[in-house]
Scaffold this active site. Sequence first.
Site, PDB file in Angstrom:
ATOM      1  N   ARG A  70       1.348  -5.585  -2.638  1.00 28.54           N
ATOM      2  CA  ARG A  70       1.917  -5.685  -0.979  1.00 28.54           C
ATOM      3  C   ARG A  70       1.441  -3.980  -0.444  1.00 28.54           C
ATOM      4  O   ARG A  70       1.591  -3.454  -0.910  1.00 28.54           O
ATOM      5  CB  ARG A  70       3.303  -6.011  -1.167  1.00 28.54           C
ATOM      6  CG  ARG A  70       4.569  -4.933  -1.348  1.00 28.54           C
ATOM      7  CD  ARG A  70       5.381  -5.681  -1.256  1.00 28.54           C
ATOM      8  NE  ARG A  70       6.130  -4.282  -1.336  1.00 28.54           N
ATOM      9  CZ  ARG A  70       7.510  -4.268  -1.786  1.00 28.54           C
ATOM     10  NH1 ARG A  70       8.298  -5.654  -2.528  1.00 28.54           N
ATOM     11  NH2 ARG A  70       8.953  -3.573  -2.002  1.00 28.54           N
ATOM     12  N   GLY A  71       2.339  -4.182   1.007  1.00 24.07           N
ATOM     13  CA  GLY A  71       2.005  -3.147   1.825  1.00 24.07           C
ATOM     14  C   GLY A  71       0.463  -1.954   1.279  1.00 24.07           C
ATOM     15  O   GLY A  71      -0.713  -2.236   1.519  1.00 24.07           O
TER      16      GLY A  71
ATOM     17  N   GLY B 181       5.512   3.193  -5.753  1.00 23.45           N
ATOM     18  CA  GLY B 181       6.638   4.366  -5.185  1.00 23.45           C
ATOM     19  C   GLY B 181       8.088   3.075  -4.819  1.00 23.45           C
ATOM     20  O   GLY B 181       8.034   1.699  -4.514  1.00 23.45           O
TER      21      GLY B 181
ATOM     22  N   TYR C 217      13.675  11.703  -3.449  1.00 25.26           N
ATOM     23  CA  TYR C 217      12.132  11.060  -3.232  1.00 25.26           C
ATOM     24  C   TYR C 217      11.093  12.175  -2.566  1.00 25.26           C
ATOM     25  O   TYR C 217      10.522  11.955  -3.056  1.00 25.26           O
ATOM     26  CB  TYR C 217      12.476  10.181  -1.896  1.00 25.26           C
ATOM     27  CG  TYR C 217      10.992   9.310  -1.054  1.00 25.26           C
ATOM     28  CD1 TYR C 217       9.997   8.507  -2.280  1.00 25.26           C
ATOM     29  CD2 TYR C 217       9.996  10.170  -0.117  1.00 25.26           C
ATOM     30  CE1 TYR C 217       9.300   7.977  -1.381  1.00 25.26           C
ATOM     31  CE2 TYR C 217       9.533   8.761   0.233  1.00 25.26           C
ATOM     32  CZ  TYR C 217       8.787   7.806  -0.052  1.00 25.26           C
ATOM     33  OH  TYR C 217       7.819   7.388   0.192  1.00 25.26           O
TER      34      TYR C 217
HETATM   35  P1  NAI Z   1       6.060  -1.241  -0.861  1.00 23.21           P
HETATM   36  O1  NAI Z   1       7.848  -1.038  -1.007  1.00 23.21           O
HETATM   37  O2  NAI Z   1       5.453  -2.599   0.548  1.00 23.21           O
HETATM   38  O3  NAI Z   1       5.456  -1.026  -2.044  1.00 23.21           O
HETATM   39  C1  NAI Z   1       6.101  -0.580  -3.334  1.00 23.21           C
HETATM   40  C2  NAI Z   1       5.188  -1.090  -4.396  1.00 23.21           C
HETATM   41  O4  NAI Z   1       5.436  -0.362  -5.574  1.00 23.21           O
HETATM   42  C3  NAI Z   1       5.189  -2.603  -4.613  1.00 23.21           C
HETATM   43  O5  NAI Z   1       4.399  -3.188  -4.849  1.00 23.21           O
HETATM   44  C4  NAI Z   1       6.520  -2.168  -6.077  1.00 23.21           C
HETATM   45  O6  NAI Z   1       6.535  -3.556  -6.645  1.00 23.21           O
HETATM   46  C5  NAI Z   1       5.734  -1.440  -6.600  1.00 23.21           C
HETATM   47  N1  NAI Z   1       6.580  -0.851  -6.962  1.00 23.21           N
HETATM   48  C6  NAI Z   1       7.977   0.366  -7.104  1.00 23.21           C
HETATM   49  N2  NAI Z   1       8.519   0.181  -8.109  1.00 23.21           N
HETATM   50  C7  NAI Z   1       8.038   0.013  -9.174  1.00 23.21           C
HETATM   51  C8  NAI Z   1       7.875  -0.249 -10.649  1.00 23.21           C
HETATM   52  N3  NAI Z   1       8.577   0.725 -11.148  1.00 23.21           N
HETATM   53  N4  NAI Z   1       6.816  -0.503 -10.854  1.00 23.21           N
HETATM   54  C9  NAI Z   1       6.502  -1.110 -11.059  1.00 23.21           C
HETATM   55  N5  NAI Z   1       6.182  -0.890  -8.976  1.00 23.21           N
HETATM   56  C10 NAI Z   1       7.075  -0.372  -8.133  1.00 23.21           C
HETATM   57  O7  NAI Z   1       5.828   0.172  -0.128  1.00 23.21           O
HETATM   58  P2  NAI Z   1       5.040   1.011   0.551  1.00 23.21           P
HETATM   59  O8  NAI Z   1       5.724   1.663   1.998  1.00 23.21           O
HETATM   60  O9  NAI Z   1       3.434  -0.230   0.621  1.00 23.21           O
HETATM   61  O10 NAI Z   1       4.673   1.897   0.040  1.00 23.21           O
HETATM   62  C11 NAI Z   1       3.466   1.991  -1.114  1.00 23.21           C
HETATM   63  C12 NAI Z   1       2.947   3.822  -1.709  1.00 23.21           C
HETATM   64  O11 NAI Z   1       3.200   4.931  -0.836  1.00 23.21           O
HETATM   65  C13 NAI Z   1       4.730   4.082  -2.306  1.00 23.21           C
HETATM   66  O12 NAI Z   1       4.400   5.186  -3.219  1.00 23.21           O
HETATM   67  C14 NAI Z   1       5.525   5.271  -1.180  1.00 23.21           C
HETATM   68  O13 NAI Z   1       6.176   5.725  -1.295  1.00 23.21           O
HETATM   69  C15 NAI Z   1       4.372   5.490  -0.722  1.00 23.21           C
HETATM   70  N6  NAI Z   1       4.535   5.951   1.056  1.00 23.21           N
HETATM   71  C16 NAI Z   1       5.163   4.816   1.779  1.00 23.21           C
HETATM   72  C17 NAI Z   1       4.896   5.318   2.878  1.00 23.21           C
HETATM   73  C18 NAI Z   1       5.271   4.215   4.184  1.00 23.21           C
HETATM   74  O14 NAI Z   1       5.718   4.535   5.299  1.00 23.21           O
HETATM   75  N7  NAI Z   1       4.860   3.076   4.086  1.00 23.21           N
HETATM   76  C19 NAI Z   1       5.324   6.641   3.641  1.00 23.21           C
HETATM   77  C20 NAI Z   1       4.414   8.015   2.966  1.00 23.21           C
HETATM   78  C21 NAI Z   1       4.564   7.555   1.414  1.00 23.21           C
END
Ligand code: NAI
Length: 234
Positions: free
Chosen positions: A12-13, A77, A140
């Site tokens: 996702r995302g 993350g 974070y």
């Molecule tokens: P999201 O919450 O939609 O996706 C995060 C993904 O990481 C999910 O698939 C979740 O299951 C997985 N995940 C979390 N903990 C886990 C674990 N222990 N083991 C396996 N999978 C795990 O978030 P998004 O926004 O798509 O974030 C993706 C990356 O981008 C993350 O590292 C986040 O920190 C980073 N990020 C996101 C920003 C934003 O504005 N959305 C901004 C800056 C960085």
Amino acid sequence: MSRSVLVTGGNRGIGLAVARELAEAGDNVAVTHRSGEPPEDLFGVRCDITDTAQVDAAFKEVEEHQGPVEVLVANAGMNKDQLLALMSEDDFSSVLDTNLTGSFRVAKRAVRGMMRKRSGRIVLISSVVGLLGSGGQANYAASKAGLVGFARSLARELGSRDITVNVVAPGFITTDMTDALPEDRQNEIKKNVPLGRFGAPEDIARTVGFLAGPGGAYITGAVIPVDGGLGMGH
Ligand code: NAI
């Protein structure tokens, strides 16, 4: 290109957009997911990146399906925002364990095959707040800043094997993570973004695609901001 690619948290995302971008470019893309079902068009393996045995098992499954991982995108993350005075040690260490040590676990496992092949691409997904800091996100931000030192050390260690290691630092991107922010906080953030809006997951995906593709062949140890100008290139 039809390389073996693994994107953690690619269900996702941002991770899903990255996985689709690389699949469209012709790569064989696997994604890890923690729960639920993976997207129908991608090969999914279940994996919690806080568990070394699960990481190893996931890599074995991917290797059997599409060969050793040649491109790793460490995207999985999470955040547990809290002011320092109220932050428990578990809030701190669990975020570090997922975002920083989780990336260590998958990079270490991926590098094994890359070293043997004498080529590879690793992209770590950090965040603008890793370098800017952010009140209420000390855990974070520390985890995301840690990825920069980690990546640059790996870039030095692995460069002679033609393995590149880079960091993409997204700003505020519209996903479940930012949808969870209250609307007034979202508007406040937008005021500080020169481009005046949040980014889309595809903005990150195209940058990762570039780093993983021919354009990224001579780039390693870089931190690429994709943040609408919020960090001003850091
Ligand atoms: P999201 O919450 O939609 O996706 C995060 C993904 O990481 C999910 O698939 C979740 O299951 C997985 N995940 C979390 N903990 C886990 C674990 N222990 N083991 C396996 N999978 C795990 O978030 P998004 O926004 O798509 O974030 C993706 C990356 O981008 C993350 O590292 C986040 O920190 C980073 N990020 C996101 C920003 C934003 O504005 N959305 C901004 C800056 C960085």
